[in-house]
Design an enzyme around this catalytic site. Sequence first.
Site, PDB file in Angstrom:
ATOM      1  N   LYS A  70       0.852  -1.203   0.000  1.00  0.00           N
ATOM      2  CA  LYS A  70       0.000   0.000   0.000  1.00  0.00           C
ATOM      3  C   LYS A  70       0.884   1.247   0.000  1.00  0.00           C
ATOM      4  O   LYS A  70       1.952   1.263   0.626  1.00  0.00           O
ATOM      5  CB  LYS A  70      -0.893  -0.044   1.246  1.00  0.00           C
ATOM      6  CG  LYS A  70      -1.960   1.029   1.314  1.00  0.00           C
ATOM      7  CD  LYS A  70      -2.840   0.837   2.551  1.00  0.00           C
ATOM      8  CE  LYS A  70      -3.906   1.902   2.684  1.00  0.00           C
ATOM      9  NZ  LYS A  70      -4.735   1.721   3.892  1.00  0.00           N
ATOM     10  N   SER A 145      -9.701   1.736   3.087  1.00  0.00           N
ATOM     11  CA  SER A 145      -8.852   2.468   2.178  1.00  0.00           C
ATOM     12  C   SER A 145      -7.831   1.603   1.436  1.00  0.00           C
ATOM     13  O   SER A 145      -7.253   2.058   0.444  1.00  0.00           O
ATOM     14  CB  SER A 145      -8.100   3.567   2.945  1.00  0.00           C
ATOM     15  OG  SER A 145      -7.252   2.990   3.920  1.00  0.00           O
ATOM     16  N   SER A 169      -9.764  -0.492   7.399  1.00  0.00           N
ATOM     17  CA  SER A 169      -9.261  -0.386   6.023  1.00  0.00           C
ATOM     18  C   SER A 169      -8.596  -1.624   5.442  1.00  0.00           C
ATOM     19  O   SER A 169      -8.277  -1.634   4.255  1.00  0.00           O
ATOM     20  CB  SER A 169      -8.300   0.785   5.911  1.00  0.00           C
ATOM     21  OG  SER A 169      -9.032   1.951   5.747  1.00  0.00           O
TER      22      SER A 169
HETATM   23  N1  GLN Z   1     -13.093   3.975   6.669  1.00  0.00           N
HETATM   24  C1  GLN Z   1     -12.484   4.440   7.872  1.00  0.00           C
HETATM   25  C2  GLN Z   1     -12.214   5.908   7.794  1.00  0.00           C
HETATM   26  O1  GLN Z   1     -12.488   6.489   6.801  1.00  0.00           O
HETATM   27  C3  GLN Z   1     -11.257   3.643   8.174  1.00  0.00           C
HETATM   28  C4  GLN Z   1     -10.029   4.118   7.511  1.00  0.00           C
HETATM   29  C5  GLN Z   1      -8.849   3.256   7.818  1.00  0.00           C
HETATM   30  O2  GLN Z   1      -8.956   2.209   8.451  1.00  0.00           O
HETATM   31  N2  GLN Z   1      -7.698   3.733   7.387  1.00  0.00           N
HETATM   32  O3  GLN Z   1     -11.755   6.491   8.707  1.00  0.00           O
END
Ligand code: GLN
Length: 474
Positions: A70, A145, A169
């Site tokens: 990532k 994400s 994420s």
């Molecule tokens: N979807 C969550 C957010 O927008 C989690 C993001 C993540 O785990 N990086 O904060």
Amino acid sequence: MDMQLTLSDYLSGVASGTFSPAEVLYHYQNKAKEKNTDLFAFLRFHDEYVAQHKDSAFSAPLRWAPIAIKDNIMTEGYISSCASKMLEHYVAPYSATCFSRLEAAGALMLWKTNMDEFAMGSSTEYSAFWPTKNPYGVDRIPGGSSGGSAAAVAADLCLAALGTDTGGSIRQPAALCGIVGLKPTYGRISRYGVQSMASSFDQIGTLTKTVADARILLGVISGYDPKDLQTSEKSDVTSFLTPSLRKPKDIRIAVPNQAFNEALDKRVEDLFRKKIEKLQTLWYQVEFVDFPLLEKVSTVYYLLIPAEVTSNLARFDGVKYGLQEEMQGCKNLLEYYSKVRNDGFSNEVKKRLLLGNYVVTHENYEKYYKKWLQARIWAQREFSKFFTQYDVVITPTTPTPASKLWEKLTNPLLMYLEDMYTVTANIAKIPAMSIPMGMVEDRGDQLPVGLQLMGNHWDEGTLLDIAEQIEERS
Ligand code: GLN
């Protein structure tokens, strides 16, 4: 879906001479480039990296295994942009510990994967470059994400991938792409060299085709790192490496009643209930329990997260870090900062920065931030008590299957609801994973959804054992 070669099959195939690492490497290099024009899972390809590292990686245990990384994980000498205009040309001066460990074990980074900008989002639509598509329907989101990593693994464009998980994420895109996602205990894997979103929530983890592969990778990247004081010298990195032979009748599984709420899609609920029945027929001790915490966690999460985001992203001012622009036209430094931050960050990031600054102002600190910090501590205590009675807690990973691209963008609250089951583990700092639970039909597409398992602090062993026992592979 493809999902052809698992990491463990690769390692045994190479050991037995069924295929050569070079054969597999070239296969994935070509396939990834070809398929990326449909899926947009990768931001960059790194053939030059492969050429440089092939010799040193060949005799190490992972034997050139192609692993996708990532883009918020620093890879020395290569762009690590966090899918943001702010860091579009930023070349990392050092590598994250998790990546260095993979490298030392012989894995090859062929690509960096797409993500929501600075890991904020649940769909990968917030990437400043392009959205990634779901391999189960190219007009659908892959989740986020870590959506690029999940789509790449699901479409068999690599053997496995690394992602990060601040509120879901890894698990949420893993669920929506039909693969296995593991977020370990906070502190299990060093965060050194990983761009912080919310430092007390962030954790690195794995996206793999099987639970067995998650076990292998966790063994490689976890453990004490003097550069991250949240990792512990005492943390045991061997207990989860081999499956233990616990019998289902000795395993206590809790199902929170609050998991069944109005946001849960009926089709996902049906699959979840079927899964529970199946576990009962296999003699697991399954109990429905009241767990009111589950209703509160999203609020706690979405108030605490922006505060940490605000502090972590303050350094991107166009002078010390980040996008550098012409100062011409700016009356003073403040105007320059505003210009850079306005051009470098997109709207979702800006929204969180505004909210974060709001909750930590002098007037609001006691009213919001401190109160929610206390709520977090309370939640952590509740969890500890809970795990004296149960080995794992299960819920669906997400309330719905993958939506169509852009469908939820106009309704941020619906997007935030995607995390209602996953944020709990980050608030409590416990390990959690998502494994495939089955398929649901939506407007002509067959779409995967996930089952989430949450375990006790530092007990990835139990989590992996149970996940491996109940995982259903197609
Ligand atoms: N979807 C969550 C957010 O927008 C989690 C993001 C993540 O785990 N990086 O904060």
